[in-house]
Motif scaffolding. Sequence first.
Motif, PDB file in Angstrom:
ATOM      1  N   THR A  98     -44.068 -19.276  19.980  1.00  0.00           N
ATOM      2  CA  THR A  98     -43.782 -18.605  19.820  1.00  0.00           C
ATOM      3  C   THR A  98     -42.273 -19.572  19.957  1.00  0.00           C
ATOM      4  OG1 THR A  98     -45.612 -16.898  20.506  1.00  0.00           O
ATOM      5  CG2 THR A  98     -42.925 -16.921  19.525  1.00  0.00           C
ATOM      6  N   TYR A 100     -38.454 -18.522  20.501  1.00  0.00           N
ATOM      7  CA  TYR A 100     -38.006 -18.080  21.105  1.00  0.00           C
ATOM      8  C   TYR A 100     -35.576 -18.148  20.954  1.00  0.00           C
ATOM      9  CZ  TYR A 100     -41.509 -15.290  23.257  1.00  0.00           C
ATOM     10  OH  TYR A 100     -42.789 -14.357  23.144  1.00  0.00           O
ATOM     11  N   TRP A 108     -32.808 -22.277  23.692  1.00  0.00           N
ATOM     12  CA  TRP A 108     -34.490 -21.976  23.148  1.00  0.00           C
ATOM     13  C   TRP A 108     -35.703 -22.355  23.827  1.00  0.00           C
ATOM     14  CZ3 TRP A 108     -34.370 -21.658  16.606  1.00  0.00           C
ATOM     15  CH2 TRP A 108     -32.676 -20.931  16.728  1.00  0.00           C
ATOM     16  N   THR A 153     -44.436 -18.792  15.970  1.00  0.00           N
ATOM     17  CA  THR A 153     -43.900 -17.991  15.342  1.00  0.00           C
ATOM     18  C   THR A 153     -42.251 -17.595  15.399  1.00  0.00           C
ATOM     19  OG1 THR A 153     -45.602 -16.947  16.304  1.00  0.00           O
ATOM     20  CG2 THR A 153     -44.527 -15.197  15.472  1.00  0.00           C
ATOM     21  N   LYS A 155     -39.563 -15.790  16.959  1.00  0.00           N
ATOM     22  CA  LYS A 155     -38.314 -14.352  17.166  1.00  0.00           C
ATOM     23  C   LYS A 155     -36.895 -14.522  17.743  1.00  0.00           C
ATOM     24  CE  LYS A 155     -41.871 -12.222  19.307  1.00  0.00           C
ATOM     25  NZ  LYS A 155     -43.340 -11.538  18.494  1.00  0.00           N
ATOM     26  N   ASP A 157     -33.040 -15.049  16.022  1.00  0.00           N
ATOM     27  CA  ASP A 157     -32.770 -13.489  15.155  1.00  0.00           C
ATOM     28  C   ASP A 157     -32.383 -13.704  13.906  1.00  0.00           C
ATOM     29  OD1 ASP A 157     -29.450 -12.639  16.196  1.00  0.00           O
ATOM     30  OD2 ASP A 157     -28.997 -14.819  17.212  1.00  0.00           O
TER      31      ASP A 157
END
Length: 275
Positions: A98, A100, A108, A153, A155, A157
């Motif tokens: 994931t 982010y 990040w 995946t 996540k 903005d």
Amino acid sequence: MLLFLNFLKKKKNEEKAKEADATTIESKRDNKQVATRKGEIGEYKIDIQLDQLPKDYRYLSDLLVKNPKAKSGYSQIDHVVLTPYGIFVIETKNYQGTIYGGNDQKTWLVNGKFKMMNPFVQNYGHIKALTALLDKKYHDLFISMVSFTKRCTFKVDLDYRKIASNEIIVYDIELSEFIFRKVSVLRIQHKEPLLTNVDITTIYNSFSNANITDSSVREYHRRALNTNSSKENANLSSICSICNKPVSDKVKAYCLTNKKFKGKIYCYDHQNIKR
Ligand SMILES: [Zn+2]
């Protein structure tokens, strides 16, 4: 001229086909390794995507250009796509998990623990390096894209997923679709193409001429990246945990974000060993 370019293009495609044949032969010999390598580098799917682009678009891959502002003195750019409505600069990431990230964050996170530089900040540096090679009239035509594999995946903005944005995050399998959609939007906004075929050829030649192919410079750049790569993950070394061979930033990130390696780093040769 156009005929000649078409001829070159045709020739290039024929060479590609030959390469593909070579790969087929090779894959018969060591099928698994070839397939895994392509997957690791994450470039195979990108190549398919780039081949799907309209024929009047042109692209360059794996450019190494001088960049006085970069730590190593160079910037490595994964792909540049030249279209009549803009210059797409594409950074590819091969992480698993994931992602982010926000547009106001310099760092990040992958899976909440592996830190990566905001790829759009990184790609901004790439765009600056390319801008320096071009006439001023082309400077506002850049679009920044970051492509992740489907093992991720997002996540991030939501603005990064909007076609109106000039910073767009995509999965590798939707790369050509997003370029196509972005160009469609720009076409509606501008009516006339922003770049003629002559412009595209000029830009293509500028990038191509600036590309450093000297393998010793490329090796130097790779090592420079490894030594100061992602200070945030400095506690994690950049060497294969079996043979101690240094690995690139991309290989390191691939291993560290891939569960099957259990937090260890392996070079290409040692990634396939059963453990
Ligand atoms: Zn190794």
